[in-house]
Design a protein around this motif. Structure first.
Motif, short mmCIF file in Angstrom:
data_model
loop_
_atom_site.label_atom_id
_atom_site.label_comp_id
_atom_site.label_asym_id
_atom_site.label_seq_id
_atom_site.Cartn_x
_atom_site.Cartn_y
_atom_site.Cartn_z
N ASP A 77 6.01 -28.03 7.29
CA ASP A 77 5.76 -27.12 8.41
C ASP A 77 4.57 -27.62 9.21
N ALA B 210 10.30 -22.30 23.31
CA ALA B 210 10.28 -22.68 21.89
C ALA B 210 11.58 -23.36 21.47
N GLU B 211 12.70 -22.88 21.96
CA GLU B 211 13.99 -23.47 21.59
C GLU B 211 14.08 -24.93 22.04
N GLN C 288 5.48 -22.58 15.07
CA GLN C 288 5.74 -23.46 13.92
C GLN C 288 7.08 -24.16 14.08
N PHE C 289 7.15 -25.38 13.55
CA PHE C 289 8.42 -26.07 13.40
C PHE C 289 8.37 -26.83 12.08
N ARG C 290 9.51 -27.24 11.63
CA ARG C 290 9.62 -27.97 10.36
C ARG C 290 10.14 -29.36 10.66
N VAL D 1 12.29 -31.71 18.72
CA VAL D 1 11.76 -32.13 17.41
C VAL D 1 12.92 -32.46 16.47
N ARG D 2 13.95 -31.64 16.47
CA ARG D 2 15.12 -31.88 15.62
C ARG D 2 15.81 -33.19 16.03
N ARG E 295 11.79 -27.03 19.75
CA ARG E 295 12.41 -27.23 18.43
C ARG E 295 13.61 -28.17 18.52
N ASP E 296 14.42 -28.04 19.58
CA ASP E 296 15.57 -28.93 19.75
C ASP E 296 15.12 -30.39 19.84
#
Length: 131
Positions: free
Chosen positions: A9, A21-22, A2-4, A28-29, A25-26
């Protein structure tokens, strides 16, 4: 995994991405912050119709849209089949199913139409039906 994004979500099948995953997420951010327009992630596309539609979606540049009919013509299939494959996209946002729209409206999106609208606005894309 999952990511936001933009307060929503989203679930993705991270096993189809050759990154931890990191890193996902990075990126996506960074996309959400406006520091990234494309994802630098190696994606393993399914070897089926959904994978063919995903490849076509991945070729749509940020800030642009294509209709279900456009992709159907490219893939020599029906727009409804493209829509169904978009709905099965295991990597939403990263493989940009939000860039596939109806001829005159946004129409369906697994994350909800408000998120689809927000993603397209973020990219500066024209939104059908909002003229």
């Amino acid at each position: 995994m999952q990511f936001r994004i933009f307060g929503c979500d989203r679930e993705i099948d991270a096993s189809l991405i050759d990154a931890d995953a990191e890193t996902i997420r990075d990126q996506v951010r960074e996309y959400e912050d406006g520091d990234r327009r494309t994802f630098d992630l190696e994606v393993e596309y399914p070897d089926d119709f959904t994978g063919a539609v995903m490849r076509a979606m991945a070729r749509i540049p940020a800030g642009e849209t294509r209709t279900y009919g456009d992709l159907a013509s490219e893939l020599e299939t029906a727009p409804i089949a493209v829509g169904q494959a978009c709905g099965r996209n295991p990597l939403p946002v990263i493989v940009p199913c939000h860039r596939v729209v109806g001829r005159d409206s946004l129409t369906g999106y697994g994350g909800g139409l408000e998120l689809k609208r927000r993603l397209l606005e973020h990219e500066g894309a024209s939104i059908p039906g909002s003229e």
